[in-house]
Scaffold this motif. Structure first.
Motif, short mmCIF file in Angstrom:
data_model
loop_
_atom_site.label_atom_id
_atom_site.label_comp_id
_atom_site.label_asym_id
_atom_site.label_seq_id
_atom_site.Cartn_x
_atom_site.Cartn_y
_atom_site.Cartn_z
N PRO A 104 32.99 14.71 68.69
CA PRO A 104 32.05 14.97 67.58
C PRO A 104 30.83 15.82 68.00
O PRO A 104 30.51 15.55 69.32
CB PRO A 104 31.58 13.56 67.06
N LEU A 105 30.60 16.90 67.50
CA LEU A 105 29.52 18.24 67.75
C LEU A 105 28.46 18.19 66.64
O LEU A 105 28.91 18.38 65.58
CB LEU A 105 30.30 19.13 68.27
N ILE A 139 27.82 20.61 74.43
CA ILE A 139 26.20 20.69 74.04
C ILE A 139 26.02 20.69 72.53
O ILE A 139 26.39 21.35 71.75
CB ILE A 139 25.39 21.85 74.68
N ASP A 140 25.27 19.54 72.06
CA ASP A 140 25.14 19.27 70.70
C ASP A 140 23.80 20.48 70.20
O ASP A 140 23.14 20.99 71.18
CB ASP A 140 24.31 17.97 70.29
N GLY A 141 23.90 20.64 68.80
CA GLY A 141 22.97 21.61 68.39
C GLY A 141 22.04 21.10 67.52
O GLY A 141 21.21 19.89 67.90
N ALA A 142 21.23 21.62 66.62
CA ALA A 142 20.32 21.18 65.70
C ALA A 142 20.34 20.80 64.36
O ALA A 142 19.21 20.54 63.81
CB ALA A 142 19.45 22.74 65.94
N PHE A 143 21.57 20.56 63.74
CA PHE A 143 21.65 19.97 62.53
C PHE A 143 21.39 18.36 62.62
O PHE A 143 22.06 17.50 62.48
CB PHE A 143 23.13 19.94 61.87
N CYS A 144 20.04 18.23 62.88
CA CYS A 144 19.57 16.86 63.25
C CYS A 144 18.18 17.05 63.25
O CYS A 144 17.51 18.04 62.93
CB CYS A 144 19.89 16.36 64.55
N GLU A 145 17.17 15.75 63.13
CA GLU A 145 15.97 15.64 62.85
C GLU A 145 15.10 16.13 64.01
O GLU A 145 13.93 16.71 64.03
CB GLU A 145 15.64 14.39 62.17
N TYR A 146 15.47 15.70 65.14
CA TYR A 146 14.80 16.24 66.55
C TYR A 146 15.60 16.87 67.41
O TYR A 146 16.74 16.55 67.81
CB TYR A 146 14.30 15.04 67.18
N VAL A 147 15.11 17.62 68.44
CA VAL A 147 16.11 18.26 69.33
C VAL A 147 14.83 18.04 70.83
O VAL A 147 13.44 18.55 70.51
CB VAL A 147 16.59 19.64 69.25
N ALA A 148 15.61 18.14 71.86
CA ALA A 148 14.61 18.50 73.12
C ALA A 148 14.97 19.61 73.80
O ALA A 148 16.15 20.13 73.88
CB ALA A 148 14.91 17.16 73.98
N ILE A 149 13.90 20.46 74.20
CA ILE A 149 14.28 21.59 74.82
C ILE A 149 13.15 21.87 75.77
O ILE A 149 11.93 21.28 75.74
CB ILE A 149 14.11 22.86 73.70
N GLN A 150 13.67 22.58 76.88
CA GLN A 150 12.46 23.13 78.02
C GLN A 150 11.30 23.69 77.37
O GLN A 150 11.48 24.55 76.15
CB GLN A 150 12.91 23.77 79.01
N SER A 151 9.95 23.36 77.73
CA SER A 151 8.79 23.77 77.17
C SER A 151 8.74 25.27 76.74
O SER A 151 8.30 25.74 75.88
CB SER A 151 7.49 23.37 77.83
N GLU A 192 35.83 18.33 58.89
CA GLU A 192 35.44 17.19 58.77
C GLU A 192 33.82 16.85 59.36
O GLU A 192 33.68 17.01 60.73
CB GLU A 192 36.16 15.92 59.34
N VAL A 193 33.00 16.72 58.60
CA VAL A 193 31.35 16.81 58.71
C VAL A 193 31.00 15.31 58.14
O VAL A 193 31.20 14.99 56.94
CB VAL A 193 30.49 17.88 58.31
#
Length: 338
Positions: free
Chosen positions: A61-62, A121-133, A15-16
């Motif tokens: 939800p993930l 931990i959520d992934g990247a099926f989204c418009e923005y992500v935060a990550i260490q530089s 279910e998505v």
């Protein structure tokens, strides 16, 4: 900067749904990446179909997706503002940096690592992500968004070939001609392998592999690999029979690397391993592979764009997760910004 973004959530098994949620708030050492492309990995499909992988269970939800590229749109207070606007390939993990494994350079084995799209931990099926530089690796304009995203599975191939000691003149056998198997074949060639054998039951995948890294493609239903006496066997299938056959194709003092995920327990030809002093290891993700991956793709030694066979918008994420059932499908890409 927007304050809200779209994200595709796996609510529960099969279910998505796409929902709105806040754009991530940056920590001092992080950058905000507007996601351009996300590859669909077999682990994403497994979570979608089964709701778990081993001990990792989708209880809430993930957001799926961990193979990604994008562009930096904002930086944390400790990051040089000159990074804004840079195109990047994202290494989707956050080790603690202080444990014994991290300090030894094996941060992939950090017991407290946070990895995209691995519960919770959520992934990247989204418009923005935060990550260490330092885990947002700058890429040249010659590398496409799709290829930049696929530096993540390329890193698996690099790590496997490094662990296997693939070098100039190596003879390598690979089981499985899916995306990882083909990437391993290309990587082995880039490392100097003289002959790369690959096995798969699919006629289409064997043919594809022959054009993209493999020198010889074998059908395990009719072709025996025993006696090939290769220097290295890398399993990218997770199939017990393929692992057992591949081990018997390795020369004395050769190496076996297990990449594919199959059954938790597999019967192995222990006496064969002992009598030939075969070195056997698994691999778990990767460490310090992005710079080499970017170099291999930028130089043309590895072609990742050729793997892309399906393209989907964020609202089509569920379709992308099911695309592996389509004939000829190799790698699906989701574009959150489209």
């Amino acid at each position: 900067m927007p304050t809200q973004m779209k994200a595709s959530f796996l609510n529960k098994q099969s279910e998505v749904a796409v929902v709105m949620l806040p754009v991530p708030v940056l920590e001092a050492d992080q950058v905000l990446v507007r996601v351009a492309a996300v590859g669909v990995c077999g682990s994403d499909v497994h979570y979608y179909q089964h709701g778990r992988i081993g001990p990792y269970v989708v209880n809430h939800p993930l957001i799926l997706g961990h193979e990604l590229s994008g562009r930096i749109t904002a930086v944390g207070s400790a990051v040089d503002s000159a990074r804004v606007g840079q195109r990047v390939a994202v290494e989707p993990q956050r080790p603690c940096r202080v444990c014994e494994q991290c300090k030894a350079g094996r941060y992939n084995l950090c017991p407290d690592i946070e990895f995209f799209a691995t519960p919770p931990i959520d992934g990247a099926f989204c418009e923005y992500v935060a990550i260490q530089s330092d885990f947002a690796h700058s890429i040249p304009d010659s590398i496409s968004d799709e290829a930049a995203a696929l530096i993540e599975p390329l890193s698996v191939g690099i790590w496997a070939c490094k662990r296997a000691g693939v070098a100039l003149g190596s003879r390598v056998l690979i089981a499985g001609a899916g995306p990882i198997g083909v990437i391993v074949a290309q990587t082995a060639k880039a490392f100097g392998a003289s002959t790369v054998y690959i096995t798969d039951v699919s006629d289409d995948r064997r043919a594809f592999a022959l054009g993209h890294g493999a020198d010889v493609a074998l059908d395990p239903r009719v072709d025996s690999v025993e006696g090939l006496e290769v220097d290295v066997f890398i399993d990218a299938s997770g199939v017990a029979a393929a692992v057992q056959a591949g081990i018997k194709a390795v020369r004395p003092a050769g190496r076996v690397i297990l990449v594919g995920m199959g059954n938790d327990t597999v019967e192995l030809p222990v006496s064969w391993i002992q009598n030939r002093e075969i070195w056997l290891s698994g691999v778990f993700r990767y460490a310090n592979t992005w710079p080499l991956g970017i170099e291999l793709v930028g130089s043309g030694k590895v072609d990742l764009d050729v793997l892309v066979t399906g393209r989907y918008g964020l609202e089509q994420a569920e379709e992308a997760l099911n695309s592996g059932k389509l004939s000829g499908e190799m790698k699906a890409i989701v574009y959150p910004g489209r």
